[in-house]
Design a protein around this motif. Sequence first.
Motif, mmCIF file in Angstrom:
data_model
loop_
_atom_site.group_PDB
_atom_site.id
_atom_site.type_symbol
_atom_site.label_atom_id
_atom_site.label_comp_id
_atom_site.label_asym_id
_atom_site.label_seq_id
_atom_site.Cartn_x
_atom_site.Cartn_y
_atom_site.Cartn_z
ATOM 1 N N MET A 1 0.856 -1.178 0.000
ATOM 2 C CA MET A 1 0.000 0.000 0.000
ATOM 3 C C MET A 1 0.900 1.238 0.000
ATOM 4 S SD MET A 1 -2.510 1.445 2.879
ATOM 5 C CE MET A 1 -4.151 0.912 2.665
ATOM 6 N N HIS A 2 0.614 2.151 -0.886
ATOM 7 C CA HIS A 2 1.398 3.378 -0.962
ATOM 8 C C HIS A 2 0.518 4.574 -0.618
ATOM 9 C CE1 HIS A 2 -0.543 3.104 -4.888
ATOM 10 N NE2 HIS A 2 -0.397 4.406 -4.988
ATOM 11 N N ASP A 3 1.168 5.629 -0.244
ATOM 12 C CA ASP A 3 0.439 6.837 0.142
ATOM 13 C C ASP A 3 1.024 8.006 -0.655
ATOM 14 O OD1 ASP A 3 -1.443 8.282 1.514
ATOM 15 O OD2 ASP A 3 -0.166 8.624 3.256
ATOM 16 N N TYR A 4 0.490 8.226 -1.847
ATOM 17 C CA TYR A 4 1.000 9.242 -2.758
ATOM 18 C C TYR A 4 0.357 10.587 -2.436
ATOM 19 C CZ TYR A 4 2.416 11.523 -7.061
ATOM 20 O OH TYR A 4 2.953 12.386 -7.967
ATOM 21 N N ARG A 5 1.123 11.497 -1.836
ATOM 22 C CA ARG A 5 0.610 12.822 -1.448
ATOM 23 C C ARG A 5 1.671 13.894 -1.673
ATOM 24 N NH1 ARG A 5 -3.731 12.410 2.923
ATOM 25 N NH2 ARG A 5 -4.442 10.307 2.624
ATOM 26 N N PRO A 6 1.914 14.259 -2.905
ATOM 27 C CA PRO A 6 2.915 15.303 -3.157
ATOM 28 C C PRO A 6 2.371 16.678 -2.761
ATOM 29 C CG PRO A 6 1.790 14.753 -5.178
ATOM 30 C CD PRO A 6 1.292 13.786 -4.136
ATOM 31 N N GLU A 7 3.280 17.582 -2.472
ATOM 32 C CA GLU A 7 2.873 18.963 -2.193
ATOM 33 C C GLU A 7 2.775 19.682 -3.532
ATOM 34 O OE1 GLU A 7 4.806 21.128 0.955
ATOM 35 O OE2 GLU A 7 5.320 19.245 1.964
ATOM 36 N N ILE A 8 1.567 20.144 -3.862
ATOM 37 C CA ILE A 8 1.307 20.831 -5.121
ATOM 38 C C ILE A 8 0.727 22.196 -4.801
ATOM 39 C CG2 ILE A 8 -0.051 20.832 -7.250
ATOM 40 C CD1 ILE A 8 -0.133 17.794 -7.106
ATOM 41 N N SER A 9 1.212 23.206 -5.479
ATOM 42 C CA SER A 9 0.660 24.550 -5.303
ATOM 43 C C SER A 9 -0.525 24.720 -6.243
ATOM 44 C CB SER A 9 1.739 25.593 -5.620
ATOM 45 O OG SER A 9 1.204 26.879 -5.513
ATOM 46 N N LEU A 10 -1.682 25.034 -5.676
ATOM 47 C CA LEU A 10 -2.889 25.232 -6.479
ATOM 48 C C LEU A 10 -3.305 26.697 -6.402
ATOM 49 C CD1 LEU A 10 -4.977 22.155 -5.275
ATOM 50 C CD2 LEU A 10 -3.752 22.386 -7.427
ATOM 51 N N PRO A 11 -3.375 27.372 -7.548
ATOM 52 C CA PRO A 11 -3.841 28.768 -7.517
ATOM 53 C C PRO A 11 -5.328 28.813 -7.175
ATOM 54 C CG PRO A 11 -3.560 28.026 -9.782
ATOM 55 C CD PRO A 11 -3.067 26.917 -8.902
ATOM 56 N N GLU A 96 -0.454 9.569 -9.267
ATOM 57 C CA GLU A 96 0.151 10.656 -10.031
ATOM 58 C C GLU A 96 -0.769 11.185 -11.133
ATOM 59 O OE1 GLU A 96 4.154 11.010 -12.708
ATOM 60 O OE2 GLU A 96 4.301 9.853 -10.843
ATOM 61 N N ALA A 97 -1.584 10.333 -11.689
ATOM 62 C CA ALA A 97 -2.454 10.720 -12.797
ATOM 63 C C ALA A 97 -3.674 11.529 -12.352
ATOM 64 C CB ALA A 97 -2.924 9.473 -13.549
ATOM 65 N N ASN A 98 -4.124 11.345 -11.107
ATOM 66 C CA ASN A 98 -5.350 12.024 -10.686
ATOM 67 C C ASN A 98 -5.204 12.861 -9.410
ATOM 68 O OD1 ASN A 98 -5.283 10.073 -8.670
ATOM 69 N ND2 ASN A 98 -6.933 8.853 -9.535
ATOM 70 N N VAL A 99 -3.999 12.976 -8.894
ATOM 71 C CA VAL A 99 -3.787 13.673 -7.629
ATOM 72 C C VAL A 99 -4.242 15.136 -7.695
ATOM 73 C CG1 VAL A 99 -1.363 14.290 -8.109
ATOM 74 C CG2 VAL A 99 -2.167 14.115 -5.750
ATOM 75 N N ARG A 100 -3.942 15.818 -8.786
ATOM 76 C CA ARG A 100 -4.321 17.235 -8.902
ATOM 77 C C ARG A 100 -5.848 17.398 -8.831
ATOM 78 N NH1 ARG A 100 -1.369 21.411 -10.127
ATOM 79 N NH2 ARG A 100 -2.394 23.352 -10.620
ATOM 80 N N GLN A 101 -6.575 16.521 -9.492
ATOM 81 C CA GLN A 101 -8.040 16.607 -9.462
ATOM 82 C C GLN A 101 -8.581 16.371 -8.054
ATOM 83 O OE1 GLN A 101 -7.606 13.705 -12.228
ATOM 84 N NE2 GLN A 101 -8.560 14.743 -13.964
ATOM 85 N N PHE A 102 -8.033 15.396 -7.349
ATOM 86 C CA PHE A 102 -8.468 15.143 -5.974
ATOM 87 C C PHE A 102 -8.172 16.360 -5.090
ATOM 88 C CE2 PHE A 102 -8.617 10.557 -6.942
ATOM 89 C CZ PHE A 102 -9.822 10.254 -6.331
#
Length: 173
Positions: A1-11, A96-102
């Motif tokens: 099980m992985h926990d993919y949570r990168p820090e992304i800057s969202l305007p 990685e493919a859907n993280v921004r949408q979430f």
Amino acid sequence: MHDYRPEISLPKTTLQKIANGVGYGVFIIGVLYSIVSLPTLPSEVPIHFNFAGEADGWASKYALLVLPLIGIVTVLALEALEKRPHFHNYPHYMNEANVRQFYEVSVRTLNLIKNGTLLIFGLAQIEIVQSAKAAQFTFGSTLVVIIVVALFVPIVWHIYSSIQLKPTKDKRV
């Protein structure tokens, strides 16, 4: 099980900017109105209302100063969470493919809840002052509807938007 949570800057989106303007604006107006009105208020003011919008609890007029403090602490916590979508809870299939949408769905929801909270606190301040000054209610039972809409519509929208985000194939190797 992985926990993919990168820090992304969202305007901030246009919706978030408008919601911030309305939320903070109503809150500031409500607090300023309370402060300006404080000297002319009776010693006791209504502080709790039933579902019909009628006062059923009373307190010192200085209790009006506590309500904005509770609102500020609540909003600061929500603001901090809004800026850190990587702290939020997500389904196991976020990748990685859907993280921004979430992240966008989650940040939008928190922004609307934060501003709904500001709206509620601001309108409650106005309602308390108005009912103490004129023994009449500005919003009455409409305030209950505003509270329900301001808090539950963003949650329902969040659930609907999250369901729309289908699992995607993980692009990571």
